[in-house]
Design an enzyme around this catalytic site. Structure first.
Site, mmCIF file in Angstrom:
data_model
loop_
_atom_site.group_PDB
_atom_site.id
_atom_site.type_symbol
_atom_site.label_atom_id
_atom_site.label_comp_id
_atom_site.label_asym_id
_atom_site.label_seq_id
_atom_site.Cartn_x
_atom_site.Cartn_y
_atom_site.Cartn_z
ATOM 1 N N GLY A 91 3.066 2.356 10.781
ATOM 2 C CA GLY A 91 4.074 3.414 10.682
ATOM 3 C C GLY A 91 4.881 3.589 11.956
ATOM 4 C CB SER A 121 5.630 -1.995 12.068
ATOM 5 O OG SER A 121 5.313 -0.667 12.404
ATOM 6 C CD GLU A 129 -2.735 5.484 7.052
ATOM 7 O OE1 GLU A 129 -2.796 5.463 5.818
ATOM 8 O OE2 GLU A 129 -1.748 5.060 7.700
ATOM 9 C CG HIS A 163 -5.752 1.934 5.589
ATOM 10 N ND1 HIS A 163 -5.245 2.819 6.513
ATOM 11 C CD2 HIS A 163 -4.752 1.062 5.308
ATOM 12 C CE1 HIS A 163 -3.977 2.488 6.760
ATOM 13 N NE2 HIS A 163 -3.661 1.435 6.047
ATOM 14 N N GLY A 216 2.969 -1.158 4.273
ATOM 15 C CA GLY A 216 2.955 0.272 3.942
ATOM 16 C C GLY A 216 4.353 0.741 3.567
ATOM 17 N N GLY A 217 5.027 1.381 4.525
ATOM 18 C CA GLY A 217 6.331 2.013 4.285
ATOM 19 C C GLY A 217 7.323 1.142 3.523
ATOM 20 C CD GLU A 249 -3.119 -2.306 7.633
ATOM 21 O OE1 GLU A 249 -1.999 -2.479 7.151
ATOM 22 O OE2 GLU A 249 -3.803 -1.305 7.390
ATOM 23 C CG ASN A 298 -1.741 1.200 1.411
ATOM 24 O OD1 ASN A 298 -1.822 2.029 0.512
ATOM 25 N ND2 ASN A 298 -2.380 1.341 2.576
ATOM 26 C CD1 TRP A 299 3.494 1.232 -2.997
ATOM 27 C CD2 TRP A 299 3.551 2.603 -4.778
ATOM 28 N NE1 TRP A 299 4.299 0.650 -3.952
ATOM 29 C CE2 TRP A 299 4.363 1.473 -5.053
ATOM 30 C CE3 TRP A 299 3.430 3.595 -5.757
ATOM 31 C CZ2 TRP A 299 5.038 1.324 -6.267
ATOM 32 C CZ3 TRP A 299 4.102 3.436 -6.962
ATOM 33 C CH2 TRP A 299 4.903 2.311 -7.207
ATOM 34 C CE LYS A 300 -0.111 3.191 4.892
ATOM 35 N NZ LYS A 300 -0.001 3.315 6.331
HETATM 36 P P1 13P Z 1 3.340 0.400 7.661
HETATM 37 O O1 13P Z 1 3.801 -0.886 7.020
HETATM 38 O O2 13P Z 1 4.081 1.604 7.158
HETATM 39 O O3 13P Z 1 3.297 0.285 9.148
HETATM 40 O O4 13P Z 1 1.823 0.642 7.180
HETATM 41 C C1 13P Z 1 0.923 -0.385 7.314
HETATM 42 C C2 13P Z 1 -0.315 -0.019 6.580
HETATM 43 O O5 13P Z 1 -1.043 0.869 7.001
HETATM 44 C C3 13P Z 1 -0.597 -0.732 5.328
HETATM 45 O O6 13P Z 1 -1.895 -0.490 4.898
#
Ligand code: 13P
Length: 259
Positions: free
Chosen positions: A175, A214, A101, A99, A235-236, A169, A12-14
């Site tokens: 993050g 993470s 977020e 999600h 994510g990251g 999640e 997920n590149w966000k």
């Molecule tokens: P991180 O891997 O950066 O913690 O993000 C997880 C995430 O929100 C994937 O959707």
């Protein structure tokens, strides 16, 4: 992992990535084609601006593409929104919904999420439905209650392994460098499996449950070894091709060694 369930790794590149990042996507598509022999499903969810071109670049490779959110309606006066049909029109196959977020920044409730899941199904997309508790809920030992309610209220009747994937999640792990203990992850994923089986019968046994929060190359093997963890939502680390590939490779090694 779970025998017989093909694991799924989703990046997920966000709100990251521009056309320059597409060179990396091309490398990823090439490596997935040559190194993964269909033992692991891999999906990248870039921002909507790159969706169609990402699909074009990954054409001919097993790398699949997904979106990060959709509106519940097919068309209409919803400035700035994107429908599931538009995502399908970009030839994407998946869409993340609910999600944390989105739940947090856009006040999305379980019932909004259920509408988006139905929209995905209507457009022929597989929905990746995110669930997870906040830190306050975790500290108050409310995880089981929150997860149960989120699964019950965010996923409509009739879900199958073809159209639905769950991503657990915990909001506080996203993050950060924190992840739940392996013992508690095992228990939570077992609870999710139980709820899915109770609601969807045999389909519930086959719906893949991802862990997200993470996930890094250093912890991927231990996380993916847990029973009922059928992949990861990353994510990251998905923004660095080498890291994302390393996570996919850890997953592939587990498949080769254990099943
Ligand atoms: P991180 O891997 O950066 O913690 O993000 C997880 C995430 O929100 C994937 O959707």
């Amino acid at each position: 992992m779970t025998p017989d369930l093909k694991p799924l790794i989703v990046g997920n590149w966000k709100m990251n990535g521009d056309r320059d990042q597409l060179d990396q996507l091309a490398i990823l598509a090439h490596r997935i084609s040559h190194e993964f022999q269909q033992s692991v499903d891999v999906v990248v969810c870039p921002p909507a601006t790159l969706l169609y071109v990402a699909k074009t670049i990954s054409e001919g490779s097993p790398l699949m593409v997904g979106a990060q959110d959709c509106h519940n309606e097919a068309t209409g006066a919803h400035t700035g929104d994107i429908s599931a049909e538009m995502i399908a029109d970009c030839l994407a196959e998946f869409c993340i919904v609910g999600h944390s977020e989105r739940r947090n920044n856009h006040r999305e409730t379980n019932s909004h999420v259920a509408g988006k899941v139905k929209a995905c199904w209507r457009a022929g997309l597989a929905s990746i439905v995110c669930i997870g508790e906040t830190k306050a809920q975790y500290d108050a030992c409310e995880v089981d209650m929150i997860i149960t309610k989120q699964i019950t209220d965010s996923i409509p009747e009739g879900a199958t392994e073809k159209d639905t994937i769950i991503a657990y999640e915990p909001f506080w792990a996203i993050g950060s460098t924190k992840i739940p203990s392996l013992k508690s992850l095992k228990e939570i994923h077992a609870l999710i499996r139980d709820i899915l089986v109770r609601r969807f019968g045999d389909h519930g046994l086959r719906i893949r449950i991802l862990y997200g929060g993470s996930v890094r190359p250093e912890n991927a093997t231990e996380l993916l070894s847990i029973q009922n963890v059928n992949g990861a939502l990353v994510g990251g680390a998905s923004l660095q091709t080498a890291d994302f590939l390393a996570i996919c490779q850890s997953c592939q090694s587990l498949v080769r060694n254990h099943y």
